[in-house]
Scaffold this motif. Structure first.
Motif, short mmCIF file in Angstrom:
data_model
loop_
_atom_site.label_atom_id
_atom_site.label_comp_id
_atom_site.label_asym_id
_atom_site.label_seq_id
_atom_site.Cartn_x
_atom_site.Cartn_y
_atom_site.Cartn_z
N LEU A 157 4.49 3.82 -12.31
CA LEU A 157 4.14 2.71 -11.43
C LEU A 157 5.36 2.16 -10.72
O LEU A 157 5.27 1.71 -9.56
CB LEU A 157 3.45 1.60 -12.24
CG LEU A 157 2.07 1.94 -12.81
CD1 LEU A 157 1.60 0.84 -13.74
CD2 LEU A 157 1.06 2.14 -11.68
N ALA A 158 6.51 2.19 -11.40
CA ALA A 158 7.74 1.70 -10.76
C ALA A 158 8.17 2.63 -9.62
O ALA A 158 8.60 2.18 -8.57
CB ALA A 158 8.84 1.58 -11.80
N LEU A 159 8.07 3.95 -9.83
CA LEU A 159 8.45 4.91 -8.78
C LEU A 159 7.44 4.91 -7.64
O LEU A 159 7.80 5.15 -6.49
CB LEU A 159 8.57 6.31 -9.38
CG LEU A 159 9.71 6.50 -10.39
CD1 LEU A 159 9.64 7.90 -11.00
CD2 LEU A 159 11.06 6.30 -9.72
N LYS A 160 6.14 4.68 -7.97
CA LYS A 160 5.04 4.61 -7.01
C LYS A 160 5.08 5.76 -6.01
O LYS A 160 5.28 5.57 -4.80
CB LYS A 160 5.06 3.27 -6.27
CG LYS A 160 3.71 2.91 -5.63
CD LYS A 160 3.71 1.53 -5.05
CE LYS A 160 2.41 1.19 -4.37
NZ LYS A 160 1.26 1.26 -5.26
N PRO A 161 4.87 6.99 -6.47
CA PRO A 161 4.78 8.13 -5.54
C PRO A 161 3.45 8.09 -4.79
O PRO A 161 2.52 7.34 -5.14
CB PRO A 161 4.86 9.33 -6.47
CG PRO A 161 4.25 8.84 -7.75
CD PRO A 161 4.64 7.39 -7.87
N GLN A 162 3.35 8.93 -3.76
CA GLN A 162 2.08 9.02 -3.04
C GLN A 162 1.06 9.84 -3.82
O GLN A 162 -0.14 9.60 -3.71
CB GLN A 162 2.32 9.63 -1.66
CG GLN A 162 3.17 8.75 -0.75
CD GLN A 162 3.54 9.47 0.53
OE1 GLN A 162 4.52 10.20 0.57
NE2 GLN A 162 2.77 9.26 1.58
N GLU A 192 -6.91 5.69 -14.16
CA GLU A 192 -7.58 4.57 -13.50
C GLU A 192 -6.57 3.50 -13.07
O GLU A 192 -6.70 2.93 -12.00
CB GLU A 192 -8.62 3.95 -14.44
CG GLU A 192 -9.92 4.74 -14.53
CD GLU A 192 -11.00 3.96 -15.23
OE1 GLU A 192 -10.66 3.14 -16.10
OE2 GLU A 192 -12.18 4.17 -14.91
N GLU A 193 -5.56 3.25 -13.90
CA GLU A 193 -4.54 2.26 -13.53
C GLU A 193 -3.71 2.76 -12.36
O GLU A 193 -3.33 1.97 -11.48
CB GLU A 193 -3.66 1.95 -14.74
CG GLU A 193 -2.69 0.81 -14.49
CD GLU A 193 -1.99 0.33 -15.75
OE1 GLU A 193 -1.02 -0.45 -15.62
OE2 GLU A 193 -2.41 0.74 -16.85
N LEU A 194 -3.41 4.05 -12.33
CA LEU A 194 -2.67 4.62 -11.21
C LEU A 194 -3.49 4.52 -9.91
O LEU A 194 -2.95 4.18 -8.85
CB LEU A 194 -2.32 6.08 -11.49
CG LEU A 194 -1.33 6.34 -12.64
CD1 LEU A 194 -1.23 7.83 -12.93
CD2 LEU A 194 0.04 5.76 -12.32
N LEU A 195 -4.78 4.81 -9.99
CA LEU A 195 -5.63 4.72 -8.81
C LEU A 195 -5.72 3.28 -8.31
O LEU A 195 -5.69 3.02 -7.10
CB LEU A 195 -7.03 5.24 -9.13
CG LEU A 195 -7.14 6.74 -9.47
CD1 LEU A 195 -8.54 7.07 -9.93
CD2 LEU A 195 -6.77 7.60 -8.26
N ALA A 196 -5.82 2.33 -9.23
CA ALA A 196 -5.88 0.93 -8.84
C ALA A 196 -4.60 0.48 -8.13
O ALA A 196 -4.63 -0.44 -7.31
CB ALA A 196 -6.15 0.05 -10.06
N ALA A 197 -3.48 1.13 -8.46
CA ALA A 197 -2.20 0.81 -7.82
C ALA A 197 -2.04 1.51 -6.47
O ALA A 197 -0.99 1.38 -5.84
CB ALA A 197 -1.05 1.19 -8.75
N GLY A 198 -3.07 2.27 -6.03
CA GLY A 198 -3.01 2.94 -4.74
C GLY A 198 -2.36 4.30 -4.77
O GLY A 198 -1.99 4.82 -3.71
N ILE A 199 -2.19 4.92 -5.93
CA ILE A 199 -1.54 6.23 -6.06
C ILE A 199 -2.62 7.30 -6.17
O ILE A 199 -3.54 7.18 -6.98
CB ILE A 199 -0.63 6.26 -7.30
CG1 ILE A 199 0.43 5.15 -7.21
CG2 ILE A 199 0.03 7.62 -7.45
CD1 ILE A 199 1.28 5.02 -8.47
N ASP A 200 -2.51 8.35 -5.35
CA ASP A 200 -3.43 9.49 -5.44
C ASP A 200 -3.11 10.30 -6.70
O ASP A 200 -1.94 10.41 -7.11
CB ASP A 200 -3.32 10.37 -4.21
CG ASP A 200 -3.78 9.66 -2.95
OD1 ASP A 200 -4.46 8.63 -3.08
OD2 ASP A 200 -3.45 10.12 -1.84
N VAL A 201 -4.15 10.88 -7.30
CA VAL A 201 -3.99 11.63 -8.54
C VAL A 201 -4.70 12.96 -8.43
O VAL A 201 -5.85 13.03 -7.97
CB VAL A 201 -4.55 10.84 -9.75
CG1 VAL A 201 -4.42 11.66 -11.03
CG2 VAL A 201 -3.81 9.51 -9.91
#
Length: 895
Positions: A101-106, A131-140
């Motif tokens: 989450l700190a690095l916040k990649p695309q 789910e937490e990554l998706l909520a932060a706007g990061i594609d998975v």
């Protein structure tokens, strides 16, 4: 013509949903039948393409399992270092979600979507990390095998003989924005396995003997293909609904069979089942209740229900619809469900009857458009069945259809009254205006009593107008041929008005019925959400369900040994043994089921997410309505809500018990601390001092000091024991010995009692001169003052000033003890009066933390209040109040 304008609320909800989706990351699942088909390789290849497009890609978790082709795909991709978590003495690697989450990649790659995290991680499951990554706007990007889907877990276990422990909820799979199927034929997969491209050689040999058998791979491949097809079909239907697309898309076969009251219903259902099996298609069984079918003989009603039940047993989805036109209702529902083939029974009526009443097959063929129509031959209907006993509507359990005979009688009476009224109007109005009164009566009759009475009113109105008002009067003969056209137009208009009015009435009745059911569900859910105890839930369930289902409702709740007991009063029709069977087997039983169908009641388990919470039994007034699919689904929904409410209350009680247990444990530990430390310390000191007194060479002056020390420790221990006993007495209830007396006396005795403990402090007394006479227990109030003064002396250094003040404030007297010591710690103003509460946990000041708790109990028993706070500029302040009251009058002096 129907109104096709979009619903503004639906558009607003859609815009909000699109806005939230735009802020979330996108999830893509690489889905396969089993390990080795190339999901991870495909995911990495897709990620490298994204990286070449300028997207920052981060590898969160990728399991290569030693495959060289997969490891080669890792080149030039940024890898996130794992976190180390200690578990049972071992340091295990796990995904570092905080760093991600700190690095916040695309885009981040998360292999093995169903993986269970090491205990101690933020989330127990990897899909929760996603789910937490998706909520932060990061594609998975992630990978998943079909055996890890929760709904298919038991199916896979039955096929392969291996139960997969790591599963993924189906709703998580369905929320994916894209699912990419990675497929490989079984023979090619076995070749890769033999070549060591899936597992190392010794693992590969064991896998071929167990999981990777060709039959297993074929079955898993079919499951993966079907699950992907189901998802695509759901997406297509959602897209059709969003875009308001009415034409049927034949992407997947789906059949709909129309169940009717005819004798060939079972044959029709079985034929549809065979057709669906041949086409490998889903199928739906539907009964449409029109105004014409609202009142049918009992035998035909039973046939409809039997046909729907048979279809449900054969795997069909069943439903009951209401509509004014059979063909239009069927086709509208078929297009909504993207049905490709419609199956109906061939009409057994004569050609003349079909010409007069119309043919369903002809109407469907004419209006079907892109829906194929299949016709199955019917058996002939027995004439005695048509003349059987009529029963109320099947769709409307509360008899909205009304009494037909009463409607016809009312229509005749209204037409007679209208004719009488028109006799009064004829001298003043032309005959063309009189006709309008008859038409108005037709509208009122059709609106109130339905289609049949409306048609009767149309004919009676024309006949009455001709007989009573058209010359020659009191005769059906017509002198002017122009009136023939008037009669025809009047009859046609009356019939059309009655038909339209009856249709709108029927549709309004359907809408009201559905709104009533929805409202009932809403009210049930709202009241269950506010229920705090199981008894309230049971009372709410019985009160809401009895009028909703027109049945007597009984609930059975399990005890600690899972033996059911009746939570409501039960009569002879309720069987606890049947309820126990339903509870143990998690299947409905009784009326309308395959288990004990002769029982008068229907038993349904109350299934909650964690376990079954009981059984609900319904004893319906009319058994025919218990078989309806809508009633069964409504009952299942209500049962689920009741079960959830019972489970919520259960866990609230569990949490309360846990809190009580924790508080009891805390009190027990506090008492043990008192016994082990505060009581044993003075005893040890006294024992050591007593041993010193045995020394013969000890000077007399030291013997006196030791004796005084022994006395001090004994007094201290006596005070601790007294506080414990006083607290127990106050909690069990104590009778106050109140007397009217001055406060000065008890203050003086408290100061004398504290002379020794306050000998190193400066005590100041500030008692107001206008203090009234108070009614209080002198012994207990003295204990309060002593505890407050000694408490101030213990927590302030030697030489500190302690002030005891009292003043009159309206209807009460306030007594305050103030010191100039360090004051109270932060947030201790209210905690100071709790039992076993100390200033700080590491405090070395002797005591058990009961003095202030005793003070509060005594003051509250006197009807006063006590509070604590910090004084200005420094120090602590404790004050309490006593009600002043009105003292009794003094007796007169003797003369």
């Amino acid at each position: 013509m129907t109104d096709q304008r979009p619903d503004p609320d639906a558009l607003l909800d859609e815009l909000k949903r699109e806005e939230l989706e735009a802020q979330r990351g996108r999830l893509k699942i690489f889905f396969g039948a089993c390990a080795g088909v190339g999901k991870t390789f495909a995911m990495l290849a897709a990620a490298r393409v994204k990286q070449q497009e300028g997207v920052r890609v981060l590898i969160g978790v990728v399991e290569t399992h030693g495959r060289k082709e997969t490891e080669a795909q890792l080149e030039s991709l940024e890898v996130l270092p794992p976190s180390r978590i200690e578990y049972k003495g071992h340091a295990l690697s796990e995904f570092d979600i905080d760093q991600a989450l700190a690095l916040k990649p695309q885009l981040i790659l998360m292999d093995e979507f169903a993986h269970s995290n090491v205990p101690g991680s933020r989330h127990p499951k990897r899909w929760q990390d996603v789910e937490e990554l998706l909520a932060a706007g990061i594609d998975v990007y992630t990978t998943l095998n079909v055996q890890h889907l929760e709904s298919l877990n038991d199916v896979v276990g039955q096929i392969t003989g291996i139960i997969v422990r790591e599963t993924l909820p189906d709703h998580v799979f369905d929320m994916a924005d894209e699912v990419s199927l990675v497929d490989l034929p079984p023979d090619e997969l076995l070749s890769r396995l033999a070549a060591g491209k899936v597992y190392v050689p010794h693992q590969a040999e064991r896998a071929v003997k167990n999981f990777f058998r060709k039959g297993n791979l074929l079955a898993l491949r079919e499951l993966a293909l079907r699950r992907t097809a189901d998802r695509v079909d759901a997406q297509m239907r959602a897209y059709r609904a969003d875009q308001s697309i009415t034409p049927v898309w034949h992407a997947r076969e789906r059949l709909l069979v129309c169940v009717g009251p005819g004798p060939g219903t079972e044959k029709l259902v079985r034929s549809t089942k065979r057709l669906a099996a041949n086409l490998d298609a889903d199928w739906i069984a539907v009964y449409v209740e029109t105004p014409h079918l609202q009142r049918l003989p009992e035998e035909q009603r039973a046939r409809i229900l039997k046909g729907l039940k048979l279809a449900q047993e054969l795997g069909a989805e069943t439903t009951v619809l209401g509509g004014s036109e059979l063909a239009a209702t069927l086709l509208a529902y078929a297009r909504t469900r993207n049905v490709s083939k419609l199956v109906v029974g061939k009409s057994a009526r004569s050609a003349l009857a079909r010409l007069w009443q119309g043919s369903l097959v002809n109407e469907l063929t004419r209006q079907s458009g892109d829906v194929d129509v299949y016709v199955v031959a019917h058996e002939l209907e027995d004439e005695t069945e048509r003349r059987g006993k009529r029963v109320n509507s099947l769709l409307f359990s509360d008899s909205e259809s009304g009494n037909a005979a009463r409607g016809y009688l009312a229509a005749a009476a209204i037409c007679f009254a209208t004719t009488a009224l028109n006799h009064l109007l004829v001298p003043y109005f032309a005959l063309s205006n009189v006709i309008m009164v008859h038409l108005l009566a037709v509208v009122l009759i059709a609106t109130r009593y339905g289609r049949g009475p409306g048609v009767l009113a149309s004919f009676l109105s024309v006949a009455a107008f001709d007989f009573f008002f058209v010359p020659p009067q009191l005769s059906f003969a017509v002198s002017d041929t122009q009136y023939l056209l008037t009669f025809i137009v009047m009859l046609v208009v009356a019939l059309v008005i009655s038909q339209l009015t009856a249709r709108f009435r029927f549709e309004a009745t359907i809408a009201t019925y559905r709104e009533r059911r929805t409202r009932a569900l809403y009210d049930l859910g709202r009241e269950l959400a506010g229920a705090l105890t199981a008894s309230q839930i049971i009372e709410t369930a019985v009160g809401r369900l009895e009028p909703l289902f027109r049945a007597k409702v009984m609930l059975f709740i399990p005890d600690s040994e899972d033996r059911l007991r009746a939570a409501t009063e039960i009569g002879n029709d309720a069987d606890t043994g049947v309820a126990q069977w339903v509870f143990d087997n998690l299947q409905p039983a009784g009326l309308g089921t395959n288990t004990l169908p002769s029982n008068a009641a229907l038993y349904v388990p109350l299934k909650a997410p964690m376990r079954t919470r009981g059984v609900i039994a319904l004893l319906p007034e009319e058994t025919i309505h218990a078989f309806l699919p809508e009633q069964q689904r409504l009952l299942e929904t209500c049962a689920a809500q009741i079960a959830l409410a019972l489970e919520r209350v259960h866990y609230v009680e569990v949490a309360q018990d846990a809190i009580v247990a924790m508080e009891s444990e805390r009190l027990r530990n506090s008492v043990l601390s008192v016994v082990s430390h505060d009581l044993r310390t003075p005893l040890t000191t006294m024992l050591g001092l007593a041993n010193m007194l045995n020394s013969p060479s000890l000077p007399p002056e030291q013997q006196a000091d030791i004796a005084q020390s022994i006395q001090d420790e004994a007094l201290r221990m006596n005070k601790l024991v007294t506080n414990l006993l006083d607290m127990a007495k106050l909690q069990s209830g104590v009778k106050l010995n109140k007397e009217w007396q001055l406060l000065d006396e008890v203050v003086g005795s408290a100061v004398r009692a504290c002379e020794h403990s306050l000998r190193h402090h400066r005590l100041e007394l500030k008692l107001s001169r206008d203090l009234p006479v108070l009614e209080y227990d002198a012994v207990l109030i003295e204990r309060v003052l002593v505890n407050l003064l000694e408490n101030a002396g213990k927590y302030t250094p030697a030489g500190s000033r302690i002030e005891l003040a009292a003043q009159h404030e309206g209807d009460k007297v306030r007594i305050t003890v103030t010191d100039d010591g360090p004051g109270l710690p932060a947030n201790m103003e209210h905690k100071a009066f709790d039992k076993f509460s100390r200033g700080t946990p590491e405090s070395t000041t002797p005591g058990v933390g009961l003095g202030l708790a005793i003070c509060r109990a005594i003051i509250e028993n006197h009807g006063g209040t006590i509070e604590a706070g910090n004084a200005h500029p420094r120090g602590a302040r404790f004050s309490f109040t006593l009600p002043s009251g009105a003292p009794p009058a003094l007796p007169p002096e003797d003369a």
